[in-house]
Design a protein around this motif. Structure first.
Motif, PDB file in Angstrom:
ATOM      1  N   UNK A  66      63.313  25.851 -29.342  1.00 25.07           N
ATOM      2  CA  UNK A  66      64.333  26.534 -28.462  1.00 25.07           C
ATOM      3  C   UNK A  66      63.763  27.626 -27.406  1.00 25.07           C
ATOM      4  N   UNK A  67      64.008  27.629 -26.093  1.00 25.11           N
ATOM      5  CA  UNK A  67      63.324  28.341 -25.105  1.00 25.11           C
ATOM      6  C   UNK A  67      63.889  29.801 -25.081  1.00 25.11           C
ATOM      7  N   UNK A  68      63.148  30.910 -25.323  1.00 28.58           N
ATOM      8  CA  UNK A  68      63.971  32.301 -24.989  1.00 28.58           C
ATOM      9  C   UNK A  68      63.210  33.004 -23.899  1.00 28.58           C
ATOM     10  N   UNK A  69      63.743  33.846 -22.951  1.00 29.74           N
ATOM     11  CA  UNK A  69      63.227  34.628 -21.985  1.00 29.74           C
ATOM     12  C   UNK A  69      64.006  35.964 -21.774  1.00 29.74           C
ATOM     13  N   UNK A  70      63.430  36.898 -21.493  1.00 27.59           N
ATOM     14  CA  UNK A  70      64.118  38.093 -21.125  1.00 27.59           C
ATOM     15  C   UNK A  70      63.857  38.364 -19.624  1.00 27.59           C
ATOM     16  N   UNK A  71      64.745  38.383 -18.976  1.00 26.74           N
ATOM     17  CA  UNK A  71      64.690  38.555 -17.406  1.00 26.74           C
ATOM     18  C   UNK A  71      65.283  39.552 -16.730  1.00 26.74           C
ATOM     19  N   UNK A  72      64.718  40.310 -15.671  1.00 26.76           N
ATOM     20  CA  UNK A  72      65.306  41.249 -14.919  1.00 26.76           C
ATOM     21  C   UNK A  72      65.957  40.738 -13.671  1.00 26.76           C
ATOM     22  N   UNK A  73      67.309  40.891 -13.901  1.00 25.07           N
ATOM     23  CA  UNK A  73      68.419  40.227 -13.133  1.00 25.07           C
ATOM     24  C   UNK A  73      68.079  40.727 -11.511  1.00 25.07           C
ATOM     25  N   UNK A  74      67.571  41.811 -11.426  1.00 25.39           N
ATOM     26  CA  UNK A  74      67.595  42.491  -9.796  1.00 25.39           C
ATOM     27  C   UNK A  74      66.178  42.096  -9.392  1.00 25.39           C
ATOM     28  N   UNK A  75      64.844  41.781 -10.053  1.00 24.67           N
ATOM     29  CA  UNK A  75      63.828  41.462  -9.305  1.00 24.67           C
ATOM     30  C   UNK A  75      63.644  39.937  -9.786  1.00 24.67           C
ATOM     31  N   UNK A  77      61.969  38.866 -12.637  1.00 21.54           N
ATOM     32  CA  UNK A  77      60.758  39.075 -13.041  1.00 21.54           C
ATOM     33  C   UNK A  77      61.142  38.638 -14.685  1.00 21.54           C
ATOM     34  N   UNK A  78      60.340  37.768 -15.139  1.00 23.82           N
ATOM     35  CA  UNK A  78      60.379  37.459 -16.506  1.00 23.82           C
ATOM     36  C   UNK A  78      59.368  38.249 -17.277  1.00 23.82           C
ATOM     37  N   UNK A  79      60.016  39.277 -18.142  1.00 23.15           N
ATOM     38  CA  UNK A  79      59.279  40.202 -18.829  1.00 23.15           C
ATOM     39  C   UNK A  79      58.699  39.873 -20.074  1.00 23.15           C
ATOM     40  N   UNK A  80      59.563  38.888 -20.795  1.00 19.50           N
ATOM     41  CA  UNK A  80      58.927  38.370 -21.964  1.00 19.50           C
ATOM     42  C   UNK A  80      59.562  37.159 -22.188  1.00 19.50           C
ATOM     43  N   UNK A  81      58.708  36.363 -22.908  1.00 19.64           N
ATOM     44  CA  UNK A  81      59.067  34.912 -23.212  1.00 19.64           C
ATOM     45  C   UNK A  81      58.557  34.403 -24.595  1.00 19.64           C
ATOM     46  N   UNK A  82      59.320  33.410 -25.100  1.00 21.67           N
ATOM     47  CA  UNK A  82      59.037  32.762 -26.591  1.00 21.67           C
ATOM     48  C   UNK A  82      59.436  31.560 -26.643  1.00 21.67           C
ATOM     49  N   UNK A  83      59.071  30.560 -27.358  1.00 21.51           N
ATOM     50  CA  UNK A  83      59.248  29.495 -28.013  1.00 21.51           C
ATOM     51  C   UNK A  83      59.376  29.301 -29.520  1.00 21.51           C
ATOM     52  N   UNK A  84      60.704  29.034 -29.844  1.00 19.75           N
ATOM     53  CA  UNK A  84      61.100  28.971 -31.250  1.00 19.75           C
ATOM     54  C   UNK A  84      61.071  27.796 -31.846  1.00 19.75           C
ATOM     55  N   UNK A  85      60.330  27.538 -32.688  1.00 21.17           N
ATOM     56  CA  UNK A  85      60.270  26.102 -33.331  1.00 21.17           C
ATOM     57  C   UNK A  85      60.956  26.026 -34.670  1.00 21.17           C
ATOM     58  N   UNK A  86      62.149  25.265 -34.638  1.00 20.82           N
ATOM     59  CA  UNK A  86      63.260  25.469 -35.811  1.00 20.82           C
ATOM     60  C   UNK A  86      62.491  24.505 -36.988  1.00 20.82           C
ATOM     61  N   UNK A  87      63.048  24.921 -38.151  1.00 23.52           N
ATOM     62  CA  UNK A  87      62.940  24.027 -39.346  1.00 23.52           C
ATOM     63  C   UNK A  87      63.963  23.108 -39.946  1.00 23.52           C
ATOM     64  N   UNK A  88      64.943  22.788 -38.939  1.00 22.04           N
ATOM     65  CA  UNK A  88      66.357  22.069 -39.658  1.00 22.04           C
ATOM     66  C   UNK A  88      65.656  20.530 -40.265  1.00 22.04           C
ATOM     67  N   UNK A  89      64.871  19.974 -39.715  1.00 27.90           N
ATOM     68  CA  UNK A  89      64.573  18.826 -40.406  1.00 27.90           C
ATOM     69  C   UNK A  89      63.771  18.944 -41.645  1.00 27.90           C
ATOM     70  N   UNK A  90      63.045  20.013 -41.692  1.00 30.62           N
ATOM     71  CA  UNK A  90      62.296  20.363 -43.175  1.00 30.62           C
ATOM     72  C   UNK A  90      63.414  20.895 -44.167  1.00 30.62           C
TER      73      UNK A  90
END
Length: 427
Positions: A66-75, A77-90
């Motif tokens: 899953x992709x995650x991002x924190x975004x400043x709506x006015x500018x 600008x992406x201030x922080x981002x992450x990629x979350x790997x799940x363990x559903x199949x495990x």
């Protein structure tokens, strides 16, 4: 580079700052490290209340990542981002293993444990643990970041794959058992399935055409299991030949294409099953939730000429995306690992007990899985070590570092960096 999250002395979120400014605050002893992951500072001196710029938390749900991002709506600008790997199949594999062990135990000449069927009614809206783990992972990070950043809105990609229509294009009316789903185009699904490359020559970044593995002129159907992607050259070369004849000199490639074509739609089904459950969880945060389609996400991304990654897809979710500033952003890679097992009695592959765990989890203030820094000043293990710790009640710990596992480290040499929270972190 991603910005650094900051909270004040009362733990109220402030505007994220540039890493250089964060280093200056630490050097001047005006702030301390509050969290290592995500990296967050807490100010040591109280400041008068200042206005902060609102941020939007954007989510691109996926079956595996899953992709995650924190975004400043006015500018934009992406201030922080992450990629979350799940363990559903495990989790699914663990549940299958447990079920098999219980079944074999009931059939052996040991203590009889009757199967229970009277107390197995599932509540309305129930989802299996392997699917709910994806929802819980995203919920955890939404709640965590809402405490560390001034988030005022959430955007979710409400992905819609019509699996029944993909498998049978002629389906209509009462043939739908669960109602009509507004589906992705077949082309979009095939692009994801075949990794955006020609199935025959593996060429990328060229116009791709939908190819019938078993030709229509010979009775082939439009089912998704009979479709792949091909470049124009390969498509013309194959024509209406059966694939067995076209690839008779490449048996390995033939076997791979046929097995890939028949792959089940497990990932697609997982996303479909959890999308509305996730939406319900996000609405429970009492923040305004915006939803967008996968087609809109792709349009926003291609209009700005951005690469396809999970975190960029997250930043492009919804109508709130106008312009994006993604320069120097380095996403945090998160991997859900869980908090270990609650099983007290370990078994071998046949279900017989082989070991027993203690109930005590904390040893000298440390828990297995914590990230620690050990400074050993004398002896054979002299040096500095950073990594995950494996605790023992004797006080002799093992530390898993990048270069390997180091054993026999005393708890007295260890200091906490980040406590175990069920996730692995990397950049």
């Amino acid at each position: 580079m991603s910005k650094v999250l900051v909270i004040d002395t009362n733990k109220r979120p402030l505007d994220p700052i540039h890493p250089a400014q964060a280093r200056q605050l630490l050097r001047n002893d005006k702030a301390a490290i509050f969290y290592r992951f995500p990296f967050t500072l807490i100010l040591k001196e109280s400041r008068p209340e200042v206005s902060v710029q609102p941020l939007r938390f954007k989510i691109d749900p996926g079956a595996k990542t899953t992709g995650l991002a924190l975004l400043n709506d006015k500018t934009g600008e992406v201030v922080w981002a992450a990629e979350l790997q799940h363990r559903g199949f495990a989790i699914r594999e663990s549940l299958i293993s447990r079920r098999q062990l219980r079944r074999s135990r009931r059939n052996r000449k040991t203590r009889y444990r009757a199967p229970r069927f009277n107390n197995r009614t599932k509540p309305k809206g129930w989802l299996p643990p392997s699917l709910m783990s994806r929802v819980y992972n995203i919920e955890t990070w939404v709640k965590r970041l809402c405490k560390l950043a001034p988030i005022t809105g959430i955007s979710q990609e409400l992905v819609k794959f019509d699996t029944q229509l993909i498998q049978n294009p002629e389906i209509s009316g009462k043939e739908y058992q669960q109602g009509t789903l507004a589906g992705y185009e077949t082309r979009e699904y095939l692009l994801d399935k075949w990794l955006r490359q020609c199935a025959y020559c593996k060429i990328k970044d060229v116009p791709l055409q939908i190819e019938h593995i078993h030709p229509r002129s010979l009775g082939g159907s439009n089912r998704i299991s009979n479709l792949c992607l091909a470049c124009e050259k390969c498509n013309l070369k194959k024509g209406n030949k059966p694939i067995e004849l076209f690839l008779k000199n490449k048996p390995d490639l033939l076997k791979k294409i046929l097995s890939e074509a028949k792959k089940p739609l497990a990932d697609t089904t997982a996303v479909n099953a959890t999308r509305f459950k996730l939406l319900e969880v996000l609405k429970a945060t009492e923040l305004p939730v915006e939803t967008g389609s996968g087609g809109l996400t792709k349009f926003n991304r291609t209009q700005q000429g951005l690469d396809k990654t999970h975190w960029i897809d997250a930043a492009c979710v919804g109508l709130s995306t106008l312009t994006l500033v993604v320069k120097y952003v380095k996403p945090l890679l998160l991997k859900a690992t869980g908090h270990g097992t609650r099983q007290m009695c370990g078994t071998d592959k046949y279900g017989f007990s082989t070991r027993h765990r203690e109930r005590k989890v904390l040893h000298f203030g440390f828990r297995t899985g914590d990230i620690v820094k050990a400074v050993v000043e004398s002896g054979k293990k002299t040096g500095k070590y950073v990594g995950r710790v494996l605790c023992r009640k004797s006080g002799s710990f093992d530390i898993s570092t990048k270069s390997g596992r180091v054993s026999g480290i005393s708890y007295k040499c260890c200091t906490h960096i980040h406590k175990n929270d069920g996730y692995n972190y990397a950049f």
